[in-house]
Design a protein around this motif. Structure first.
Motif, PDB file in Angstrom:
ATOM      1  N   ASP A   1     -29.704 -41.953  14.014  1.00 17.56           N
ATOM      2  CA  ASP A   1     -28.438 -41.630  13.370  1.00 17.56           C
ATOM      3  C   ASP A   1     -27.929 -40.339  13.993  1.00 17.56           C
ATOM      4  OD1 ASP A   1     -28.577 -43.783  11.695  1.00 17.56           O
ATOM      5  OD2 ASP A   1     -29.549 -42.668  10.074  1.00 17.56           O
ATOM      6  N   SER A   2     -26.876 -40.461  14.711  1.00 16.19           N
ATOM      7  CA  SER A   2     -26.305 -39.257  15.297  1.00 16.19           C
ATOM      8  C   SER A   2     -25.111 -38.833  14.451  1.00 16.19           C
ATOM      9  CB  SER A   2     -25.875 -39.503  16.740  1.00 16.19           C
ATOM     10  OG  SER A   2     -24.855 -40.473  16.781  1.00 16.19           O
ATOM     11  N   THR A   3     -25.004 -37.555  14.240  1.00 15.94           N
ATOM     12  CA  THR A   3     -23.922 -36.998  13.443  1.00 15.94           C
ATOM     13  C   THR A   3     -22.985 -36.240  14.369  1.00 15.94           C
ATOM     14  OG1 THR A   3     -25.419 -36.762  11.578  1.00 15.94           O
ATOM     15  CG2 THR A   3     -23.385 -35.539  11.473  1.00 15.94           C
ATOM     16  N   THR A   4     -21.738 -36.616  14.325  1.00 15.09           N
ATOM     17  CA  THR A   4     -20.750 -35.898  15.132  1.00 15.09           C
ATOM     18  C   THR A   4     -20.222 -34.724  14.327  1.00 15.09           C
ATOM     19  OG1 THR A   4     -18.908 -37.232  14.342  1.00 15.09           O
ATOM     20  CG2 THR A   4     -20.078 -38.035  16.294  1.00 15.09           C
ATOM     21  N   VAL A   5     -19.524 -33.853  14.990  1.00 12.64           N
ATOM     22  CA  VAL A   5     -18.944 -32.692  14.319  1.00 12.64           C
ATOM     23  C   VAL A   5     -17.941 -33.145  13.267  1.00 12.64           C
ATOM     24  CG1 VAL A   5     -17.548 -30.621  14.661  1.00 12.64           C
ATOM     25  CG2 VAL A   5     -19.313 -31.201  16.312  1.00 12.64           C
ATOM     26  N   ALA A   6     -17.190 -34.195  13.571  1.00 15.00           N
ATOM     27  CA  ALA A   6     -16.211 -34.705  12.609  1.00 15.00           C
ATOM     28  C   ALA A   6     -16.898 -35.230  11.355  1.00 15.00           C
ATOM     29  CB  ALA A   6     -15.367 -35.792  13.257  1.00 15.00           C
ATOM     30  N   ASP A   7     -18.022 -35.934  11.523  1.00 21.65           N
ATOM     31  CA  ASP A   7     -18.770 -36.430  10.371  1.00 21.65           C
ATOM     32  C   ASP A   7     -19.310 -35.280   9.528  1.00 21.65           C
ATOM     33  OD1 ASP A   7     -18.343 -39.041  11.163  1.00 21.65           O
ATOM     34  OD2 ASP A   7     -20.262 -39.191  12.234  1.00 21.65           O
ATOM     35  N   LEU A   8     -19.837 -34.274  10.197  1.00 27.29           N
ATOM     36  CA  LEU A   8     -20.379 -33.118   9.502  1.00 27.29           C
ATOM     37  C   LEU A   8     -19.280 -32.379   8.737  1.00 27.29           C
ATOM     38  CD1 LEU A   8     -22.859 -31.342   8.978  1.00 27.29           C
ATOM     39  CD2 LEU A   8     -22.238 -30.063  11.027  1.00 27.29           C
ATOM     40  N   LEU A   9     -18.132 -32.185   9.375  1.00 22.47           N
ATOM     41  CA  LEU A   9     -17.017 -31.505   8.723  1.00 22.47           C
ATOM     42  C   LEU A   9     -16.513 -32.299   7.523  1.00 22.47           C
ATOM     43  CD1 LEU A   9     -15.076 -29.120   8.751  1.00 22.47           C
ATOM     44  CD2 LEU A   9     -13.609 -30.436  10.282  1.00 22.47           C
ATOM     45  N   GLU A  10     -16.434 -33.603   7.665  1.00 27.20           N
ATOM     46  CA  GLU A  10     -16.000 -34.449   6.557  1.00 27.20           C
ATOM     47  C   GLU A  10     -16.969 -34.337   5.376  1.00 27.20           C
ATOM     48  OE1 GLU A  10     -15.190 -39.156   5.544  1.00 27.20           O
ATOM     49  OE2 GLU A  10     -15.371 -38.525   7.629  1.00 27.20           O
ATOM     50  N   ARG A  11     -18.245 -34.319   5.664  1.00 19.05           N
ATOM     51  CA  ARG A  11     -19.251 -34.208   4.619  1.00 19.05           C
ATOM     52  C   ARG A  11     -19.184 -32.852   3.916  1.00 19.05           C
ATOM     53  NH1 ARG A  11     -24.927 -35.603   6.735  1.00 19.05           N
ATOM     54  NH2 ARG A  11     -23.761 -37.476   7.252  1.00 19.05           N
ATOM     55  N   VAL A  12     -19.002 -31.779   4.690  1.00 17.50           N
ATOM     56  CA  VAL A  12     -18.917 -30.442   4.098  1.00 17.50           C
ATOM     57  C   VAL A  12     -17.677 -30.318   3.234  1.00 17.50           C
ATOM     58  CG1 VAL A  12     -18.501 -28.010   4.658  1.00 17.50           C
ATOM     59  CG2 VAL A  12     -20.311 -29.249   5.816  1.00 17.50           C
ATOM     60  N   LEU A  13     -16.537 -30.814   3.732  1.00 22.36           N
ATOM     61  CA  LEU A  13     -15.312 -30.715   2.950  1.00 22.36           C
ATOM     62  C   LEU A  13     -15.369 -31.586   1.703  1.00 22.36           C
ATOM     63  CD1 LEU A  13     -12.606 -30.632   5.745  1.00 22.36           C
ATOM     64  CD2 LEU A  13     -13.495 -28.729   4.412  1.00 22.36           C
ATOM     65  N   ASP A  14     -16.045 -32.709   1.782  1.00 18.52           N
ATOM     66  CA  ASP A  14     -16.150 -33.606   0.637  1.00 18.52           C
ATOM     67  C   ASP A  14     -17.064 -33.031  -0.442  1.00 18.52           C
ATOM     68  OD1 ASP A  14     -15.719 -36.026  -0.824  1.00 18.52           O
ATOM     69  OD2 ASP A  14     -17.709 -36.679  -0.184  1.00 18.52           O
ATOM     70  N   LYS A  15     -18.198 -32.510  -0.046  1.00 23.16           N
ATOM     71  CA  LYS A  15     -19.179 -31.996  -1.009  1.00 23.16           C
ATOM     72  C   LYS A  15     -18.954 -30.538  -1.340  1.00 23.16           C
ATOM     73  CE  LYS A  15     -21.580 -35.800  -0.998  1.00 23.16           C
ATOM     74  NZ  LYS A  15     -21.587 -36.693  -2.115  1.00 23.16           N
ATOM     75  N   GLY A  16     -18.544 -29.756  -0.354  1.00 21.59           N
ATOM     76  CA  GLY A  16     -18.370 -28.319  -0.540  1.00 21.59           C
ATOM     77  C   GLY A  16     -19.579 -27.568  -0.030  1.00 21.59           C
ATOM     78  N   LEU A  17     -19.349 -26.342   0.360  1.00 20.79           N
ATOM     79  CA  LEU A  17     -20.404 -25.480   0.880  1.00 20.79           C
ATOM     80  C   LEU A  17     -20.172 -24.084   0.323  1.00 20.79           C
ATOM     81  CD1 LEU A  17     -22.726 -24.946   2.966  1.00 20.79           C
ATOM     82  CD2 LEU A  17     -20.927 -24.390   4.581  1.00 20.79           C
ATOM     83  N   VAL A  18     -21.186 -23.503  -0.272  1.00 23.80           N
ATOM     84  CA  VAL A  18     -21.085 -22.173  -0.845  1.00 23.80           C
ATOM     85  C   VAL A  18     -22.031 -21.246  -0.094  1.00 23.80           C
ATOM     86  CG1 VAL A  18     -21.405 -20.762  -2.904  1.00 23.80           C
ATOM     87  CG2 VAL A  18     -20.494 -23.075  -3.116  1.00 23.80           C
ATOM     88  N   ILE A  19     -21.492 -20.136   0.341  1.00 24.09           N
ATOM     89  CA  ILE A  19     -22.295 -19.102   0.989  1.00 24.09           C
ATOM     90  C   ILE A  19     -22.101 -17.834   0.177  1.00 24.09           C
ATOM     91  CG2 ILE A  19     -22.641 -17.740   3.075  1.00 24.09           C
ATOM     92  CD1 ILE A  19     -21.370 -20.105   4.624  1.00 24.09           C
ATOM     93  N   SER A  20     -23.188 -17.233  -0.248  1.00 26.52           N
ATOM     94  CA  SER A  20     -23.064 -16.009  -1.041  1.00 26.52           C
ATOM     95  C   SER A  20     -24.093 -14.996  -0.578  1.00 26.52           C
ATOM     96  CB  SER A  20     -23.239 -16.304  -2.529  1.00 26.52           C
ATOM     97  OG  SER A  20     -24.543 -16.740  -2.786  1.00 26.52           O
ATOM     98  N   GLY A  21     -23.758 -13.757  -0.785  1.00 25.96           N
ATOM     99  CA  GLY A  21     -24.676 -12.697  -0.403  1.00 25.96           C
ATOM    100  C   GLY A  21     -24.271 -11.381  -1.038  1.00 25.96           C
ATOM    101  N   ASP A  22     -25.214 -10.521  -1.210  1.00 23.51           N
ATOM    102  CA  ASP A  22     -24.975  -9.203  -1.785  1.00 23.51           C
ATOM    103  C   ASP A  22     -25.510  -8.144  -0.842  1.00 23.51           C
ATOM    104  OD1 ASP A  22     -23.966 -10.406  -4.061  1.00 23.51           O
ATOM    105  OD2 ASP A  22     -25.885 -10.342  -5.107  1.00 23.51           O
TER     106      ASP A  22
END
Length: 102
Positions: free
Chosen positions: A12-33
């Protein structure tokens, strides 16, 4: 060789477009202090929160700050009047231009 089975690999190869679609669909949170202390006295605290998602996902989560913001209303840029600060700046620039030409 009729009795011999061939090995097949499923990749299963993942293209950048597939990865971007998955991130935008699910969401990604980055936090730090970041905290800077000197002898147990906190001098500086920086809290960083970054959310990457699609507009639909943001609305689903209740993050629709742009809907009520007048700065994002249609036609805002075309009909925007100068703020009082910009008017004062223009007046000062005119005064400086008059002084330099004298």
């Amino acid at each position: 060789m009729s009795g011999q089975q061939t090995l097949t690999h499923a990749t299963d190869s993942t293209t950048v477009a597939d990865l971007l679609e998955r991130v935008l669909d699910k969401g990604l949170v980055i936090s730090g202090d970041i905290r800077i202390k000197l002898v147990d006295v906190e001098l500086l605290t920086i809290e960083i929160r970054l959310l990457i998602c699609s507009v639909d996902k943001a609305v689903e989560m209740g993050l629709d700050w742009w809907r009520g913001n007048p700065a994002f209303a249609p036609g805002t840029l075309e009909n925007k009047d100068s703020s009082p600060l910009e008017k004062r700046l223009e007046k000062l620039e005119q005064q400086l231009a008059n002084q330099s030409s004298s």
